[in-house]
Design an enzyme around this catalytic site. Structure first.
Site, PDB file in Angstrom:
ATOM      1  N   CYS A 233     -33.753  -0.725  13.260  1.00  0.00           N
ATOM      2  CA  CYS A 233     -33.014  -0.328  12.063  1.00  0.00           C
ATOM      3  C   CYS A 233     -31.702   0.361  12.415  1.00  0.00           C
ATOM      4  CB  CYS A 233     -33.865   0.596  11.194  1.00  0.00           C
ATOM      5  SG  CYS A 233     -32.954   1.111   9.742  1.00  0.00           S
TER       6      CYS A 233
ATOM      7  N   LYS B 128     -28.974  -3.148  -4.788  1.00  0.00           N
ATOM      8  CA  LYS B 128     -30.340  -3.672  -4.813  1.00  0.00           C
ATOM      9  C   LYS B 128     -31.056  -3.248  -6.094  1.00  0.00           C
ATOM     10  CE  LYS B 128     -31.495  -1.579  -0.928  1.00  0.00           C
ATOM     11  NZ  LYS B 128     -32.153  -0.877   0.183  1.00  0.00           N
TER      12      LYS B 128
ATOM     13  N   LYS C  59     -35.142  -3.223  -7.840  1.00  0.00           N
ATOM     14  CA  LYS C  59     -36.542  -3.421  -7.458  1.00  0.00           C
ATOM     15  C   LYS C  59     -37.488  -3.392  -8.648  1.00  0.00           C
ATOM     16  CE  LYS C  59     -35.745  -1.846  -2.836  1.00  0.00           C
ATOM     17  NZ  LYS C  59     -36.071  -0.912  -1.762  1.00  0.00           N
TER      18      LYS C  59
ATOM     19  N   CYS D  33     -41.881   3.851   8.087  1.00  0.00           N
ATOM     20  CA  CYS D  33     -40.924   2.747   8.021  1.00  0.00           C
ATOM     21  C   CYS D  33     -40.689   2.187   9.429  1.00  0.00           C
ATOM     22  CB  CYS D  33     -39.612   3.237   7.426  1.00  0.00           C
ATOM     23  SG  CYS D  33     -38.694   4.288   8.568  1.00  0.00           S
TER      24      CYS D  33
ATOM     25  N   ARG E  38     -35.166  -7.689  -5.837  1.00  0.00           N
ATOM     26  CA  ARG E  38     -35.875  -7.896  -4.566  1.00  0.00           C
ATOM     27  C   ARG E  38     -37.310  -8.380  -4.817  1.00  0.00           C
ATOM     28  NH1 ARG E  38     -33.656  -4.920  -0.260  1.00  0.00           N
ATOM     29  NH2 ARG E  38     -31.403  -4.803  -0.518  1.00  0.00           N
TER      30      ARG E  38
ATOM     31  N   CYS F 153     -37.657   4.193   2.961  1.00  0.00           N
ATOM     32  CA  CYS F 153     -38.305   2.880   2.967  1.00  0.00           C
ATOM     33  C   CYS F 153     -39.828   2.933   2.950  1.00  0.00           C
ATOM     34  CB  CYS F 153     -37.816   2.071   4.162  1.00  0.00           C
ATOM     35  SG  CYS F 153     -36.044   1.760   4.098  1.00  0.00           S
TER      36      CYS F 153
ATOM     37  N   CYS G 138     -34.960   8.014   8.333  1.00  0.00           N
ATOM     38  CA  CYS G 138     -33.747   8.508   7.671  1.00  0.00           C
ATOM     39  C   CYS G 138     -34.071   8.702   6.192  1.00  0.00           C
ATOM     40  CB  CYS G 138     -32.589   7.527   7.879  1.00  0.00           C
ATOM     41  SG  CYS G 138     -32.553   6.164   6.706  1.00  0.00           S
TER      42      CYS G 138
ATOM     43  N   ARG H 270     -36.649 -11.345   6.324  1.00  0.00           N
ATOM     44  CA  ARG H 270     -37.651 -10.791   5.405  1.00  0.00           C
ATOM     45  C   ARG H 270     -37.989 -11.856   4.358  1.00  0.00           C
ATOM     46  NH1 ARG H 270     -35.510  -5.616   2.417  1.00  0.00           N
ATOM     47  NH2 ARG H 270     -35.809  -4.644   4.453  1.00  0.00           N
TER      48      ARG H 270
HETATM   49 FE1  SRM Z   1     -35.552  -0.208   3.061  1.00  0.00          FE
HETATM   50  C1  SRM Z   1     -32.332  -0.277   4.115  1.00  0.00           C
HETATM   51  C2  SRM Z   1     -36.567  -1.568   5.932  1.00  0.00           C
HETATM   52  C3  SRM Z   1     -38.563  -0.734   1.674  1.00  0.00           C
HETATM   53  C4  SRM Z   1     -34.775   2.014   0.559  1.00  0.00           C
HETATM   54  N1  SRM Z   1     -34.591  -0.881   4.710  1.00  0.00           N
HETATM   55  C5  SRM Z   1     -33.258  -0.862   4.932  1.00  0.00           C
HETATM   56  C6  SRM Z   1     -32.895  -1.628   6.211  1.00  0.00           C
HETATM   57  C7  SRM Z   1     -32.604  -3.043   5.823  1.00  0.00           C
HETATM   58  C8  SRM Z   1     -31.782  -1.007   7.076  1.00  0.00           C
HETATM   59  C9  SRM Z   1     -30.367  -1.467   6.880  1.00  0.00           C
HETATM   60  O1  SRM Z   1     -29.868  -1.485   5.748  1.00  0.00           O
HETATM   61  O2  SRM Z   1     -29.733  -1.771   7.888  1.00  0.00           O
HETATM   62  C10 SRM Z   1     -34.244  -1.489   6.950  1.00  0.00           C
HETATM   63  C11 SRM Z   1     -34.542  -2.592   7.968  1.00  0.00           C
HETATM   64  C12 SRM Z   1     -35.313  -2.013   9.113  1.00  0.00           C
HETATM   65  C13 SRM Z   1     -35.836  -3.029  10.057  1.00  0.00           C
HETATM   66  O3  SRM Z   1     -35.406  -3.013  11.232  1.00  0.00           O
HETATM   67  O4  SRM Z   1     -36.695  -3.812   9.701  1.00  0.00           O
HETATM   68  C14 SRM Z   1     -35.210  -1.329   5.801  1.00  0.00           C
HETATM   69  N2  SRM Z   1     -37.201  -1.118   3.641  1.00  0.00           N
HETATM   70  C15 SRM Z   1     -37.469  -1.532   4.908  1.00  0.00           C
HETATM   71  C16 SRM Z   1     -38.925  -1.924   5.053  1.00  0.00           C
HETATM   72  C17 SRM Z   1     -39.160  -3.066   6.021  1.00  0.00           C
HETATM   73  C18 SRM Z   1     -39.705  -0.672   5.473  1.00  0.00           C
HETATM   74  C19 SRM Z   1     -41.134  -0.879   5.880  1.00  0.00           C
HETATM   75  O5  SRM Z   1     -41.497  -0.142   6.788  1.00  0.00           O
HETATM   76  O6  SRM Z   1     -41.865  -1.669   5.316  1.00  0.00           O
HETATM   77  C20 SRM Z   1     -39.271  -2.226   3.593  1.00  0.00           C
HETATM   78  C21 SRM Z   1     -38.997  -3.649   3.200  1.00  0.00           C
HETATM   79  C22 SRM Z   1     -39.444  -3.920   1.802  1.00  0.00           C
HETATM   80  C23 SRM Z   1     -39.332  -5.354   1.375  1.00  0.00           C
HETATM   81  O7  SRM Z   1     -40.143  -6.152   1.805  1.00  0.00           O
HETATM   82  O8  SRM Z   1     -38.442  -5.641   0.570  1.00  0.00           O
HETATM   83  C24 SRM Z   1     -38.288  -1.307   2.880  1.00  0.00           C
HETATM   84  N3  SRM Z   1     -36.466   0.440   1.367  1.00  0.00           N
HETATM   85  C25 SRM Z   1     -37.767   0.204   1.036  1.00  0.00           C
HETATM   86  C26 SRM Z   1     -38.187   1.087   0.005  1.00  0.00           C
HETATM   87  C27 SRM Z   1     -39.584   1.166  -0.593  1.00  0.00           C
HETATM   88  C28 SRM Z   1     -39.753   0.232  -1.759  1.00  0.00           C
HETATM   89  O9  SRM Z   1     -38.841  -0.514  -2.107  1.00  0.00           O
HETATM   90  O10 SRM Z   1     -40.832   0.234  -2.334  1.00  0.00           O
HETATM   91  C29 SRM Z   1     -37.101   1.896  -0.301  1.00  0.00           C
HETATM   92  C30 SRM Z   1     -37.087   3.070  -1.302  1.00  0.00           C
HETATM   93  C31 SRM Z   1     -37.082   2.638  -2.720  1.00  0.00           C
HETATM   94  C32 SRM Z   1     -35.701   2.426  -3.226  1.00  0.00           C
HETATM   95  O11 SRM Z   1     -35.104   1.407  -2.903  1.00  0.00           O
HETATM   96  O12 SRM Z   1     -35.194   3.311  -3.922  1.00  0.00           O
HETATM   97  C33 SRM Z   1     -36.015   1.473   0.553  1.00  0.00           C
HETATM   98  N4  SRM Z   1     -33.806   0.676   2.406  1.00  0.00           N
HETATM   99  C34 SRM Z   1     -33.732   1.595   1.402  1.00  0.00           C
HETATM  100  C35 SRM Z   1     -32.375   2.074   1.330  1.00  0.00           C
HETATM  101  C36 SRM Z   1     -31.828   3.131   0.331  1.00  0.00           C
HETATM  102  C37 SRM Z   1     -31.423   2.509  -0.957  1.00  0.00           C
HETATM  103  C38 SRM Z   1     -30.736   3.493  -1.871  1.00  0.00           C
HETATM  104  O13 SRM Z   1     -30.821   3.337  -3.070  1.00  0.00           O
HETATM  105  O14 SRM Z   1     -30.081   4.406  -1.397  1.00  0.00           O
HETATM  106  C39 SRM Z   1     -31.666   1.413   2.361  1.00  0.00           C
HETATM  107  C40 SRM Z   1     -30.180   1.590   2.723  1.00  0.00           C
HETATM  108  C41 SRM Z   1     -29.268   0.894   1.770  1.00  0.00           C
HETATM  109  O15 SRM Z   1     -29.663   0.124   0.917  1.00  0.00           O
HETATM  110  O16 SRM Z   1     -28.084   1.166   1.914  1.00  0.00           O
HETATM  111  C42 SRM Z   1     -32.607   0.554   3.024  1.00  0.00           C
HETATM  112 FE1  SF4 Z   2     -34.359   2.395   8.486  1.00  0.00          FE
HETATM  113 FE2  SF4 Z   2     -34.142   4.633   7.148  1.00  0.00          FE
HETATM  114 FE3  SF4 Z   2     -35.376   2.568   6.043  1.00  0.00          FE
HETATM  115 FE4  SF4 Z   2     -36.523   3.835   8.004  1.00  0.00          FE
HETATM  116  S1  SF4 Z   2     -36.027   4.716   5.997  1.00  0.00           S
HETATM  117  S2  SF4 Z   2     -36.323   1.618   7.836  1.00  0.00           S
HETATM  118  S3  SF4 Z   2     -34.834   4.445   9.260  1.00  0.00           S
HETATM  119  S4  SF4 Z   2     -33.240   2.650   6.551  1.00  0.00           S
END
Ligand code: SRM
Ligand code: SF4
Length: 568
Positions: free
Chosen positions: A444, A212, A214, A438, A149, A487, A483, A80
């Site tokens: 994922c 993390k 943001k 997502c 991030r 994201c 899930c 990324r």
């Molecule tokens: Fe996310 C984890 C993809 C934006 C909350 N996110 C992941 C992981 C890395 C899975 C993992 O931990 O193994 C996913 C990778 C999937 C893949 O195969 O590519 C993933 N997140 C994404 C992306 C690619 C979704 C998308 O469709 O665009 C986004 C990448 C953003 C970037 O460029 O940095 C992405 N993730 C977000 C957002 C939205 C935002 O930030 O605006 C959120 C919700 C906002 C927040 O963080 O509160 C988000 N991702 C999470 C979480 C839950 C964090 C938490 O506080 O509980 C996880 C899981 C974790 O961190 O344990 C996670």
């Molecule tokens: Fe993976 Fe859940 Fe984020 Fe979708 S919302 S990319 S399933 S961690």
């Protein structure tokens, strides 16, 4: 709300120990990369590599078959980028596209935080991929991991010069809050080994952040970056009456947003950030670093599910947080200034900017740029990059702006768009244009149900329901995630599906049109027929009972079918 919470007595989480022992995020990454016996890296290094912008994954579609054949999982890496404000030049676009073709799965993924992801890079190609990115000045430092991030910024450069200024702030914030360790350069680029102790990390600390973090900047009236979902948000305030109309006066400060949650664990929840004051531009970096440092010092390092800033604030109270911030700053921020959001989505098609240049926003479904039968988007965008003299801007809604085009060049770009079917999605329903999903399966590791791959089918089903009610043209936000991590920021949509199990979702309803209200659970753990039945009934009522211009999400609250959620 207690203000005298001492340090928790529980032991630090395993990830804290890995960070501590890592010598500035180095760990044994080099050894892991050079181990020819496996496509994987060592367990602690799977945590550390995140800080370098990469995740080790395995293809979940192949998992069972490989297990059956007694093979190790099909390990590969997602990378990324760090790309504050989501802006790249045509040269950078071409390089990323080439990387996708030669070193990854042949697709580029535009993320919900305005960055790129490539998937499926095998271990032996990781270094080459990082270096190819670096050759066009793109890095992936701090794109993942317990750090600040990718910094988001409102994408559309149309309305005012302010967008450029805000973009510049996103870059400055990203640089300022970046880790100081040279581990990334050492491991991926120049190989020059550090001999002494790890570099000082004056802002993040030697153990980095508890979780993390943001940051996003928004320019009202379009809340495209969902500023209330950010740990740290800035709402740009313009001079509307003064001598310099349209100039940036400063920012309202938002703290404590965050969306991730876990099914069935009410102590984890999405939270809308609090707007706590106004700051002038010269205070921006100091305020940002102070917020980060408070979270560094008080965030929970024992339980990663309780480690985001939102919990630090809820545990101690927003007044405590403000007190701590103002004490550390040495001044009190004055009250927030008025602002108003009217939308969350992108404006598609061609728009003329304040300086007469043109900007074309293209819909990229679920942010996936690929060459598919009848829709060779990867090739089409390469052709645009070959002639485009402006830049590309990624939006927070996974879309793409071909920005800063001279009038004389618009036709050529239009032709490429038409030839590669890139404009098709512009002539579709508002529902389809604004829907997000997502990544989810197959890459994922945390996915419980389909999201990106399910989006087109599900949208079609919902469109059928809307057609039945003669409401195909209504604006409606739909977001799907595999899930509850959130994201695609589903908790801020009017309709959201949150994956529970294969084919089963939690249906959440009642977000607003501006990303200022969380939706709530309407039905839990249901399948597609049940989701469609529920929506069908509500659409029928909406059609009959809505007031003029009333949005679906607002209507549901007015007719009292939704219940506010209690937090544990
Ligand atoms: Fe996310 C984890 C993809 C934006 C909350 N996110 C992941 C992981 C890395 C899975 C993992 O931990 O193994 C996913 C990778 C999937 C893949 O195969 O590519 C993933 N997140 C994404 C992306 C690619 C979704 C998308 O469709 O665009 C986004 C990448 C953003 C970037 O460029 O940095 C992405 N993730 C977000 C957002 C939205 C935002 O930030 O605006 C959120 C919700 C906002 C927040 O963080 O509160 C988000 N991702 C999470 C979480 C839950 C964090 C938490 O506080 O509980 C996880 C899981 C974790 O961190 O344990 C996670
Ligand atoms: Fe993976 Fe859940 Fe984020 Fe979708 S919302 S990319 S399933 S961690």
């Amino acid at each position: 709300m207690s203000t005298d919470l001492g340090p928790k007595l529980e032991p630090e989480s395993a990830v804290e120990k890995i960070k501590k022992a890592s010598r500035g995020l180095r760990g044994t990454l080099v050894e892991s990369l050079h181990d020819p016996l496996t496509g994987a890296i060592r367990e602690p290094d799977t945590q550390l590599i995140k800080f370098h912008g990469s995740y080790m994954q395995d293809d979940r579609d192949l998992r069972a078959e490989r297990e059956h054949q007694k093979l190790e999982p099909a390990y590969s890496f997602m990378i990324r980028t760090r790309l504050p404000g989501g802006v790249v030049t045509p040269t950078q676009w071409l390089a990323l596209s080439q990387i996708a073709r030669t070193l990854a799965t042949g697709t580029l993924r535009l993320t919900t935080r305005q960055a790129f992801q490539v998937h499926g890079v095998i271990k032996k190609d990781l270094m080459a991929t990082m270096q190819a990115m670096n050759a066009v000045l793109i890095d992936s430092i701090a794109a993942c991991g317990d750090v600040n991030r990718n910094v988001m910024a409102s994408a559309n450069p149309v309305e005012s010069k302010l967008h450029q200024e805000v973009y510049d702030w996103a870059v400055k914030l990203s640089e300022h809050l970046k880790p100081r360790t040279r581990a990334y350069h050492e491991i991926w680029l120049d190989g020059e080994k550090l001999t002494g102790p790890a570099e000082e990390e004056p802002i993040l600390g030697q153990n980095y952040l508890p979780r993390k973090f943001k940051t996003g900047i928004v320019v009202p009236p379009n809340n495209d970056v969902d500023v209330f979902s950010q740990d740290l948000g800035f709402i740009a305030i313009l001079d509307t009456e003064g001598l310099e109309e349209g100039a940036l006066l400063g920012f309202n400060l938002v703290v404590g947003g965050g969306l991730g949650a876990t099914h069935g664990e009410p102590q984890t929840y999405p939270r809308i950030g609090d707007v706590i004051g106004f700051l002038t531009p010269d205070q921006t970096l100091m305020v940002a670093e102070t917020v980060v440092m408070i979270q560094r010092d008080f965030g929970d390092r024992t339980d990663r599910k309780h480690a985001r800033l939102k919990y630090t604030i809820d545990d101690r109270g927003i007044d405590w947080f403000k007190g701590e911030l103002f004490r550390r700053l040495g001044y009190v921020l004055p009250p927030a200034r008025p602002y108003k959001f009217t939308t969350q989505g992108d404006r598609f098609g061609w728009l003329r900017g304040f300086d007469g240049r043109w900007h074309l926003t293209l819909r990229i479904e679920a942010g996936r740029v690929a060459d598919r039968p009848g829709a060779p988007h990867l090739t089409g965008l390469e052709k645009i990059a070959a002639v485009h003299k402006g830049e590309f801007r990624l939006t927070a809604n996974q879309n793409l702006i071909i920005a800063n085009v001279e009038q004389a060049d618009c036709m050529a770009i239009d032709q490429i768009v038409a030839d590669h079917n890139l404009g098709r999605a512009l002539f579709t329903t508002p529902l389809r244009r604004d829907a997000l999903a997502c990544v989810s399966l197959p890459t994922c590791a945390l996915a419980m149900a389909e999201a990106e791959r399910y989006l087109p089918t599900f949208v079609e089903r919902v469109e059928e329901l809307l057609v039945k009610q003669n409401m195909k043209e209504i604006p409606l936000t739909l977001r799907i995630t595999g899930c509850p991590n959130g994201c695609a920021r589903p908790y801020l949509a009017e309709i959201a599906l949150i994956g529970r199990a294969p084919g089963r979702y939690t249906l959440r309803l009642g977000g607003d049109a501006t990303g200022e209200r969380l939706n709530v659970i309407y039905r839990d753990n249901i399948d597609e027929p049940s989701i469609l039945t529920a929506l069908d009934e509500l659409f029928a009522r909406y059609r009959g009972e809505k007031t003029d211009g009333e949005r679906f999400g607002d209507f549901l609250w007015r007719i009292d079918v939704l219940k506010a959620e209690k937090r544990a």
